[in-house]
Design a protein around this motif. Sequence first.
Motif, short mmCIF file in Angstrom:
data_model
loop_
_atom_site.label_atom_id
_atom_site.label_comp_id
_atom_site.label_asym_id
_atom_site.label_seq_id
_atom_site.Cartn_x
_atom_site.Cartn_y
_atom_site.Cartn_z
N SER A 74 42.93 30.26 46.46
CA SER A 74 44.00 30.10 45.48
C SER A 74 43.62 30.88 44.23
CB SER A 74 44.22 28.62 45.16
OG SER A 74 44.72 27.94 46.28
N ILE A 75 44.48 30.82 43.21
CA ILE A 75 44.31 31.66 42.02
C ILE A 75 44.48 30.82 40.76
CG2 ILE A 75 45.34 33.56 40.70
CD1 ILE A 75 46.16 34.81 43.37
N LEU A 76 43.62 31.08 39.77
CA LEU A 76 43.79 30.54 38.43
C LEU A 76 44.23 31.69 37.53
CD1 LEU A 76 43.45 28.24 36.36
CD2 LEU A 76 41.12 29.06 35.99
N ASP A 77 45.40 31.55 36.94
CA ASP A 77 45.98 32.59 36.08
C ASP A 77 46.06 32.05 34.65
OD1 ASP A 77 47.43 34.51 34.77
OD2 ASP A 77 49.22 34.34 36.03
N LEU A 78 45.34 32.67 33.72
CA LEU A 78 45.35 32.24 32.33
C LEU A 78 46.39 33.00 31.51
CD1 LEU A 78 41.51 31.93 31.68
CD2 LEU A 78 43.14 30.12 32.21
N ALA A 79 47.24 33.78 32.16
CA ALA A 79 48.24 34.60 31.45
C ALA A 79 47.55 35.37 30.32
CB ALA A 79 49.37 33.72 30.92
N TYR A 80 46.55 36.14 30.72
CA TYR A 80 45.69 36.85 29.77
C TYR A 80 46.48 37.84 28.92
CZ TYR A 80 42.09 40.05 28.05
OH TYR A 80 41.31 40.84 27.26
N GLY B 173 36.15 26.34 41.26
CA GLY B 173 36.49 27.57 40.57
C GLY B 173 35.39 28.60 40.70
N VAL B 174 35.78 29.87 40.84
CA VAL B 174 34.82 30.96 40.95
C VAL B 174 35.46 32.22 40.38
CG1 VAL B 174 35.57 31.52 43.31
CG2 VAL B 174 33.27 32.20 42.54
N ASN B 175 34.66 33.05 39.73
CA ASN B 175 35.14 34.33 39.21
C ASN B 175 34.95 35.41 40.26
OD1 ASN B 175 35.50 33.36 36.33
ND2 ASN B 175 33.32 32.99 36.61
N ALA B 176 35.89 36.33 40.36
CA ALA B 176 35.75 37.40 41.34
C ALA B 176 36.54 38.63 40.91
CB ALA B 176 36.22 36.95 42.72
N ILE B 177 35.91 39.78 41.06
CA ILE B 177 36.57 41.07 40.86
C ILE B 177 36.19 41.97 42.03
CG2 ILE B 177 36.71 43.18 39.48
CD1 ILE B 177 36.16 41.52 37.02
N ALA B 178 37.18 42.44 42.75
CA ALA B 178 36.96 43.38 43.85
C ALA B 178 37.53 44.74 43.47
CB ALA B 178 37.62 42.88 45.12
N SER B 179 36.81 45.78 43.83
CA SER B 179 37.27 47.13 43.58
C SER B 179 36.83 48.01 44.74
CB SER B 179 36.72 47.66 42.25
OG SER B 179 37.33 48.89 41.91
N ASP C 288 36.59 22.77 49.94
CA ASP C 288 37.67 22.98 50.90
C ASP C 288 38.55 24.15 50.48
OD1 ASP C 288 37.35 20.43 52.59
OD2 ASP C 288 37.46 19.64 50.55
N GLU C 289 38.52 24.46 49.20
CA GLU C 289 39.39 25.50 48.64
C GLU C 289 38.69 26.13 47.45
OE1 GLU C 289 43.83 25.59 46.50
OE2 GLU C 289 43.32 24.01 47.93
N LEU C 290 38.83 27.44 47.33
CA LEU C 290 38.32 28.15 46.16
C LEU C 290 39.50 28.61 45.32
CD1 LEU C 290 35.54 30.42 47.74
CD2 LEU C 290 35.32 28.11 46.78
N ILE C 291 39.39 28.43 44.02
CA ILE C 291 40.42 28.94 43.10
C ILE C 291 39.77 30.04 42.27
CG2 ILE C 291 40.05 27.14 41.34
CD1 ILE C 291 43.20 27.23 41.03
N ILE C 292 40.31 31.25 42.40
CA ILE C 292 39.66 32.44 41.87
C ILE C 292 40.25 32.83 40.52
CG2 ILE C 292 39.20 34.89 42.27
CD1 ILE C 292 39.46 34.34 45.26
N ALA C 293 39.36 33.03 39.55
CA ALA C 293 39.75 33.59 38.26
C ALA C 293 39.24 35.02 38.20
CB ALA C 293 39.15 32.77 37.12
#
Length: 332
Positions: A6-12, A219-225, A299-304
Amino acid sequence: MSTVLSILDLAYIPEGGAARNSFDASVALAQLAESRDYRRIWYAEHHNMASIGSSATSVLIAHVAAHTQSIRLGSGGIMLPNHAPLTIAEQFGTLETLHPGRIDLGLGRAPGTDQKTMYALRRDPASADRFPQDVLELQAYLAGKSRVPGVEAIPGKGTNVPLYILGSSLFGAQLAAKLGLPYAYASHFSPDALVDAVTLYRERFEPSEQLSEPYVIAGVNAIASDTTAEAHRQFESAVRRRVVQLVGHGQTFSPEEVDLIMSSPAGQQMKQRWRYSAAGTPYEVKAYLEEFAEHAQADELIIASYTEDSESWLRSYDLIADVWHAAKVSGQ
């Protein structure tokens, strides 16, 4: 692979940027996430923070929901002590009525801001002590079993919007276990108590009408490129921005001053908040997420994800979905 993403969106809102552009990016992300089978997107309630646009959380959820079809949307979270339970029941009851089966209500007890802003919100500092009782009152409104005689949530009554307890300490874990609710741990910025909190939650979980078995979101931070070097560059840039925001309190610094902040004890301590982070190629990120999910018993990861621009931001989530779903199809 049983863990879902899943995704955490902070409306950056980037420095010099406009909130409207961040909302447009949030809609674009939700549409991408919906097409790539992410489970849900959550938005966090923060106040008086120049870089975060999700302060009116329920309004933003409504906006994104109107531009999507099926993805679950919710709060990660609503800081309940800032609000009357009836008000939140009405807001999320309205959302659920408009978008049935798509709304989550994650609840936290932190202020989501500083002391001055707490005053501006007219928040009673003691309200956090009532958090367990307020959760039960809110849950009752949504179930149509009000604890306040003669008062109902309209809309809201009977919608049974699912509740999630957010936390970064043992308190939230104990409460989620006692109430039989899913538990979301904020390990993307508060990593220290992750293992202890999740272990306690799973050991003490009591089944409820909403949930028969414990359910953990981490919660976990992730950046893929496309390259490891580019992903690391983006991640380091993001960490520098966040540390300066937190340590500098809105001040503008030269690159040399930022270097000094980063090397200071306060800067180093802040950097530790992003201990659980993945940056690299899609396959490198996938490997880290799998390892982290096992470590967190999640059970679920929410990615920031914090990148320099919305294009890189969207692409990162797209690349992660590519490898994650490919692994599911192949049975890995």
